[in-house]
Motif scaffolding. Sequence first.
Motif, PDB file in Angstrom:
ATOM      1  N   PRO A 174      -6.622  -3.295  -3.136  1.00 44.59           N
ATOM      2  CA  PRO A 174      -7.840  -4.097  -3.295  1.00 44.59           C
ATOM      3  C   PRO A 174      -7.659  -5.339  -4.167  1.00 44.59           C
ATOM      4  O   PRO A 174      -8.637  -5.907  -4.624  1.00 44.59           O
ATOM      5  N   TRP A 175      -6.405  -5.735  -4.420  1.00 44.25           N
ATOM      6  CA  TRP A 175      -6.178  -6.977  -5.155  1.00 44.25           C
ATOM      7  C   TRP A 175      -4.883  -7.608  -4.683  1.00 44.25           C
ATOM      8  O   TRP A 175      -4.021  -6.961  -4.094  1.00 44.25           O
ATOM      9  N   THR A 176      -4.757  -8.917  -4.911  1.00 47.16           N
ATOM     10  CA  THR A 176      -3.701  -9.725  -4.309  1.00 47.16           C
ATOM     11  C   THR A 176      -2.308  -9.286  -4.726  1.00 47.16           C
ATOM     12  O   THR A 176      -1.389  -9.239  -3.895  1.00 47.16           O
ATOM     13  N   LYS A 177      -2.107  -8.986  -5.993  1.00 43.96           N
ATOM     14  CA  LYS A 177      -0.768  -8.694  -6.505  1.00 43.96           C
ATOM     15  C   LYS A 177      -0.088  -7.571  -5.736  1.00 43.96           C
ATOM     16  O   LYS A 177       1.125  -7.610  -5.507  1.00 43.96           O
ATOM     17  N   ALA A 178      -0.848  -6.573  -5.316  1.00 44.16           N
ATOM     18  CA  ALA A 178      -0.270  -5.444  -4.589  1.00 44.16           C
ATOM     19  C   ALA A 178      -0.431  -5.581  -3.084  1.00 44.16           C
ATOM     20  O   ALA A 178       0.380  -5.044  -2.326  1.00 44.16           O
ATOM     21  N   SER A 179      -1.460  -6.293  -2.632  1.00 42.50           N
ATOM     22  CA  SER A 179      -1.759  -6.355  -1.202  1.00 42.50           C
ATOM     23  C   SER A 179      -0.816  -7.266  -0.427  1.00 42.50           C
ATOM     24  O   SER A 179      -0.285  -6.883   0.620  1.00 42.50           O
ATOM     25  N   VAL A 180      -0.597  -8.491  -0.911  1.00 43.60           N
ATOM     26  CA  VAL A 180       0.236  -9.441  -0.175  1.00 43.60           C
ATOM     27  C   VAL A 180       1.693  -8.979  -0.061  1.00 43.60           C
ATOM     28  O   VAL A 180       2.310  -9.164   0.996  1.00 43.60           O
ATOM     29  N   PRO A 181       2.293  -8.364  -1.094  1.00 49.85           N
ATOM     30  CA  PRO A 181       3.640  -7.832  -0.890  1.00 49.85           C
ATOM     31  C   PRO A 181       3.713  -6.809   0.249  1.00 49.85           C
ATOM     32  O   PRO A 181       4.723  -6.756   0.960  1.00 49.85           O
ATOM     33  N   SER A 182       2.662  -6.022   0.438  1.00 50.37           N
ATOM     34  CA  SER A 182       2.640  -5.103   1.582  1.00 50.37           C
ATOM     35  C   SER A 182       2.594  -5.882   2.887  1.00 50.37           C
ATOM     36  O   SER A 182       3.283  -5.544   3.860  1.00 50.37           O
TER      37      SER A 182
END
Length: 266
Positions: free
Chosen positions: A4-12
């Motif tokens: 639910p936040w960019t730091k973890a989502s975009v790497p996925s």
Amino acid sequence: AQAPWTKASVPSLMTSLYAFTHGLNRDTDTIPQGATTLAEQLRGAGYVTASVVTNPFVGRVSGLDRGYDYLMEYPVVHRQRTDEGDRGTDSAALNRVAFPWLEQHRDEPFFLYAHTTDPHAPYRPPKGYEEKYANPADTEKFNREFRALWDKHQYGGGAVFTRASCRARGIDPDAFLRMAIDRYDGEIAFCDHSIQQMIGKLKELGVLDNTLVVVLSDHGEEFWDHGFSAHGHSLYQELIHTMLLMWNPKLLPQPRRVPKTVQLID
């Protein structure tokens, strides 16, 4: 979305790894050494690759510069943004950097990743878009109340506030929430306009029909759907049920909607 936040989502999105596998939890975490990015795969296939981003979490600090021939992030993008013209949004500044790059590389097979942070807190759409949904006469009051609710020690894209935290600061919660949503809607409209300009630029350069356009979001935003605001704190649908749209007249000649649940890692 996988988070639910960019730091973890975009790497996925960029590695097809779940968040518990790539392990990005803190601001300074980077993708693991063995991870292969989409940019690396496309560069290996002969594409020139570029990343134009307005959020540091999707750039060098997260290891997401891997595979890009060109990486343009802060301050290259934000030095093109004026507070008077863009206010809290930055998609127009992103376009001002991306368009010259497209002009230079129009004759090459290219992969361009463009990441804007509007719509996003602190909910400050630029002139011409704020008044579409909000009353500009309330802007000074809204900005003052938002700053009163913001706690620099918390994460939530600016401010995670509740009805109780509003009342504790003498703020009418219902009035404040309405002003926040109206300004968020203005930011959405402005971001839509910037995307429209990007599509127009591709058309102007004569490469639109030969380009696969992908529009997506890495997370959503909560406005007391489950008692809180902003994002980064739960896995409810309002934060992880995002959009994934693909357009190309040759590859996708007929419009259709995939009814099954898909994920950004797909």
